[in-house]
Design an enzyme around this catalytic site. Structure first.
Site, PDB file in Angstrom:
ATOM      1  N   SER A 198      -3.620  -1.126   7.067  1.00 37.68           N
ATOM      2  CA  SER A 198      -4.887  -0.899   7.755  1.00 37.68           C
ATOM      3  C   SER A 198      -4.705  -1.109   9.258  1.00 37.68           C
ATOM      4  CB  SER A 198      -5.977  -1.792   7.161  1.00 37.68           C
ATOM      5  OG  SER A 198      -7.270  -1.386   7.582  1.00 37.68           O
ATOM      6  N   GLU A 321      -9.157   5.724  -0.594  1.00 36.23           N
ATOM      7  CA  GLU A 321      -9.328   4.762   0.500  1.00 36.23           C
ATOM      8  C   GLU A 321     -10.785   4.327   0.689  1.00 36.23           C
ATOM      9  OE1 GLU A 321      -7.089   3.300   2.311  1.00 36.23           O
ATOM     10  OE2 GLU A 321      -5.298   4.550   2.415  1.00 36.23           O
ATOM     11  N   HIS A 422      -8.858   1.273  -0.668  1.00 40.52           N
ATOM     12  CA  HIS A 422      -8.222   0.687   0.510  1.00 40.52           C
ATOM     13  C   HIS A 422      -7.767  -0.733   0.210  1.00 40.52           C
ATOM     14  CE1 HIS A 422      -7.415   0.555   4.790  1.00 40.52           C
ATOM     15  NE2 HIS A 422      -8.099  -0.560   4.924  1.00 40.52           N
TER      16      HIS A 422
END
Length: 518
Positions: A198, A321, A422
């Protein structure tokens, strides 16, 4: 210098080595040793909004049993931080897991945690590096760096008392510490792999275009990098002005920010975060800035111009995600048709020369755009998938590049409509499942498959760190490099599948020109 304390029953219990600032005593963690909370620089109130100063040397042995303080961070976003960990502006420490030093220096992996540049810590349990260090017979380092208001709010438009990109400068300083000190732990300073997820991966793709960081790492793994979330000086100055308003500080008195209590600054930062992600969906309140110094140009554009560091790269995203942002109702990503439309309108305003037809072509590629699944797909691709592909297409022209898509999800995560959301790959990378309280991951089974997938991911990441090629070193699927001709992509699931150009339609719709905010 190395000294041991040994138990006749359990074997070596401590190992002391000497780094530049003094002796550090590590403690046995499985078959390796762990040094927690080792200072690599100092950034207390006297360095607020300034680059960090060198760490203060100490006398005697520093006992590195406990994790250091974590960076002051947003309360508006929640991440699983162990209770009892204090927040402190002077948070610049790192953790090291290493086998006993041997004659041959070992590869080094340096982890940069994510958290939208405003939350997170190297001491989150999921990032415990013991299993990676044991499995790979190498050294793992995890790093704390300044976040949010203290690390990624660019106040430099208000005078010389403020410097931009402090969180990135902290990471550069940490990597310099690794270069200068990791040999004391048996590591090879000439074989350093950075890996992150990330915003941690975004920091990596940004540092790959920073001349100041060249030579500090030799391979990179970028997991779900929001590589286009890097903004210009004009936008940064406007955000800084709004922050001062929220903090109740006049522009002519900006220096007062150096003296305000941490809590006041965090409160204003939370208000800023909420306001910006609500009014301009798809953007972050605080993120790296193109400053003409550490970050000389927008990173994805730098990749496309061929000026990124020419090192081997693994880059990829997760299949689903955006799902976790919908589940947690996080405003960080737009996940409804209305907020996606708002995001595209803001992009159009930001780029008045862009033909309106371009946005229409992108939207047309998502027939279910008005439904949650379509909106989440657009958001996923705008924030993660397309930046990944833009970087891979550019980087593979001159350097070995591998692209993956992480598809694996346990039955429970599929039932909860999270899927391969995610950050769901993190426990697979570190081999640390079950680090959340009441972790639902295996409530409907699937542990055996997950452990097998984790083993393959770890073997690939570790082989890449050691040899520069992500081979699983077993009978697993060969992972061919990504080229503009093949665009070979490894789909990671119960079995790995190598697929040529699985995102051809997606690339055709978005085009090669970067679409993002300046």
């Amino acid at each position: 210098m190395q000294t041991d304390e040994t138990s006749a029953v359990t074997g070596p219990r401590t190992l002391t080595v000497r780094v530049a600032d003094g002796a550090v005593r590590g403690h046995a963690a499985g078959s390796v040793f762990a040094w927690m909370g080792v200072p690599y620089a100092t950034a207390g109130r006297d360095r607020r909004f300034r680059r960090a100063a060198p760490a203060r040397a100490w006398d005697g042995e520093r006992d590195c049993r406990d994790r250091g303080p974590i960076a002051p961070q947003a309360k508006a976003m929640q991440v699983p931080i162990d209770p009892g960990l204090a927040q402190d502006e002077d948070c610049l420490s790192l953790n090291v897991w290493a086998p006993r030093p041997a004659e041959e220096p070992r590869p080094v992996m340096v982890w940069i945690h994510g958290g939208a540049y405003c939350v997170g810590a190297s001491s989150q349990t999921v990032y415990d590096g013991r299993r990676l260090a044991e499995t790979g017979d190498l050294i793992v380092v995890t790093v704390n760096y300044r976040l949010g208001v203290f690390g990624f709010l660019d106040l430099s438009s208000f005078g010389e008392g403020f410097e931009p990109n402090l969180g990135l400068w902290d990471l550069v300083t940490a990597l310099e510490w690794v270069r200068d000190n990791i040999s004391a732990f048996g590591g090879d300073p000439g074989n350093v792999t950075v890996f992150g997820e990330s915003s941690g991966a975004g920091a990596i793709t940004t540092l790959m275009t920073a001349p100041r960081a060249e030579g500090l790492f030799h391979r990179a793994i970028a997991q779900s990098a929001p590589a286009t979330s890097v903004y210009g000086a004009v936008r940064a100055a406007a955000v800084a002005s709004r922050f001062l308003e929220l903090a109740g500080v006049a522009p002519s008195e900006a220096d007062r920010l150096h003296e305000l209590p941490v809590e006041n600054l965090l409160r204003a930062g939370d208000e800023l975060l909420d306001e910006i992600v609500t009014t301009v969906p798809g953007t972050l309140a605080m993120a790296p800035v193109v400053d003409g110094d550490l970050v000389p140009r927008y990173p994805v554009a730098a990749f496309q111009k061929g000026v990124a560091h020419r090192i081997p790269l693994i880059i990829g995203t997760n299949r689903d995600e955006a799902s976790i942002f919908r589940l947690t109702r996080s405003p960080i990503l737009p996940v409804t048709a209305d907020t996606v439309t708002q995001m595209f309108a803001a992009i159009a305003d930001d780029h008045p020369d862009m033909p309106p037809s371009r946005i229409a072509e992108v939207i047309a590629a998502y027939p279910d755009y008005t439904k949650p699944t379509g909106a989440m797909a657009i958001s996923r691709d705008a924030a993660f998938r397309m930046p990944c592909l833009w970087i891979a297409d550019a980087h593979c022209r001159h350097s070995p590049t591998w692209v993956y898509r992480f598809d694996h999800a346990t039955p429970m995560l599929r039932a909860a409509r999270v899927g391969a959301g995610h950050a769901t790959e993190l426990p697979y990378v570190f081999g640390n499942f079950g680090t959340l309280n009441m972790d639902p991951t295996f409530w409907l089974g699937g542990r055996r498959s997950a452990v097998q997938v984790s083993g393959r991911v770890q073997r690939r990441w570790l082989a890449f760190a050691a040899y520069g090629v992500p081979a699983a070193l077993d009978a697993s699927k060969h992972w061919a490099p990504y080229t503009e001709e093949s665009r070979s992509t490894l789909l990671i699931d119960k079995t790995d599948t190598l697929v040529p150009d699985p995102d051809a339609a997606l690339r055709a719709a978005w085009g090669n020109e970067v679409m993002g905010f300046s």
